[in-house]
Design a protein around this motif. Structure first.
Motif, PDB file in Angstrom:
ATOM      1  N   HIS A   1       1.154  -1.286  -0.116  1.00 51.82           N
ATOM      2  CA  HIS A   1      -0.102  -0.312  -0.232  1.00 51.82           C
ATOM      3  C   HIS A   1       1.011   1.148   0.044  1.00 51.82           C
ATOM      4  N   LEU A   2       2.172   1.257   0.480  1.00 55.03           N
ATOM      5  CA  LEU A   2       3.515   2.291   0.334  1.00 55.03           C
ATOM      6  C   LEU A   2       2.735   2.645  -1.492  1.00 55.03           C
ATOM      7  N   SER A   3       3.737   4.216  -1.414  1.00 56.30           N
ATOM      8  CA  SER A   3       3.749   5.121  -2.432  1.00 56.30           C
ATOM      9  C   SER A   3       4.252   5.931  -2.258  1.00 56.30           C
ATOM     10  N   PHE A   4       5.008   6.623  -2.917  1.00 52.22           N
ATOM     11  CA  PHE A   4       7.086   7.459  -3.035  1.00 52.22           C
ATOM     12  C   PHE A   4       6.160   8.505  -2.048  1.00 52.22           C
ATOM     13  N   GLU A   5       6.985   9.439  -1.575  1.00 50.57           N
ATOM     14  CA  GLU A   5       6.082  10.822  -0.421  1.00 50.57           C
ATOM     15  C   GLU A   5       7.769  11.428  -0.502  1.00 50.57           C
ATOM     16  N   PRO A   6       7.727  12.235  -1.647  1.00 51.31           N
ATOM     17  CA  PRO A   6       8.695  13.510  -1.219  1.00 51.31           C
ATOM     18  C   PRO A   6       9.119  14.357   0.005  1.00 51.31           C
ATOM     19  N   ARG A   7      10.234  14.072   0.386  1.00 46.49           N
ATOM     20  CA  ARG A   7      10.431  14.731   1.766  1.00 46.49           C
ATOM     21  C   ARG A   7      11.623  15.680   1.805  1.00 46.49           C
TER      22      ARG A   7
END
Length: 210
Positions: free
Chosen positions: A200-206
């Protein structure tokens, strides 16, 4: 973490590709080596504060860090070409895997065998494939695994295990985006349990905090 990357900006300071060391899970480099091509590159840690650089030729230092230092004395048997395997196979041996040998199946298709002795006479075997035209969902390098207990005369094949290793007293492996653990008895793998499903995880820019 040590990683090798390319953006193809060949006139930039990195030359379009680079090896970087960062504080996981961030990508922002604390140490940065420009490369300029896609041969060699990357590396592995030889201790908590030292690392081996898969140099070959061409790296140039852009930024260094006092947190870590390059280990220029590290050596391990074997040379596995100028692509990913020269890091990956050295890392496996660093972590206790025994290199058994290579089998050439056809043009541009080989497999390398690694084994790790486990408890109660079990052996964990890694079958590392390198090929062009790999199966759907696989890259040019991909692994499968099997367990064997010669005393009990048992072989358990697990072609869908993408990664597996021994963690103290238990077996740990990944399959289809999930992480599992299990325990070995004389004849079987028992008490298998799902640790986490990462699908369920997706990329998130941080931005890195440093």
């Amino acid at each position: 973490m040590i990683y090798f990357a390319m953006n193809g900006r060949w006139q930039s300071e990195t030359g379009g590709s680079w090896t970087a060391i960062s504080r996981a899970p961030w990508l922002k480099a604390i140490a940065l080596f420009g490369k300029g091509d896609c041969w060699d590159g990357g590396g592995l840690f030889t201790s908590n504060r030292t690392y081996w650089l898969n140099d070959g030729y061409g790296h140039h230092l852009i930024q260094d860090s006092s947190e870590i230092s390059r280990d220029t004395t590290y050596q391990i048997a074997g040379y596995y070409g100028r692509e990913c395997l020269n890091v990956y196979y050295r890392r496996l041996q660093r972590d206790g895997w025994i290199y058994i040998g290579r089998e050439s199946l056809e043009r541009w298709k080989t497999l390398d065998l690694f084994e790790k002795p486990l408890a109660q006479g079990w052996i964990l075997r890694k079958i590392a494939h390198a090929e062009i035209g790999s199966p759907p969902g696989k890259g040019c390098y991909w692994d499968e695994h099997e367990l064997e207990n010669t005393t009990a005369g048992v072989t358990l094949k697990h072609p869908d295990w993408e990664w597996a290793d021994w963690d103290r007293h238990r077996l740990v492996w990944s399959r289809l985006g999930c992480l599992y653990i299990g325990y070995l008895s004389g004849h079987k793998l028992r008490d298998v349990r799902l640790i986490n499903d990462f699908n369920h995880l997706s990329f998130e820019p941080r931005c890195a905090p440093y």
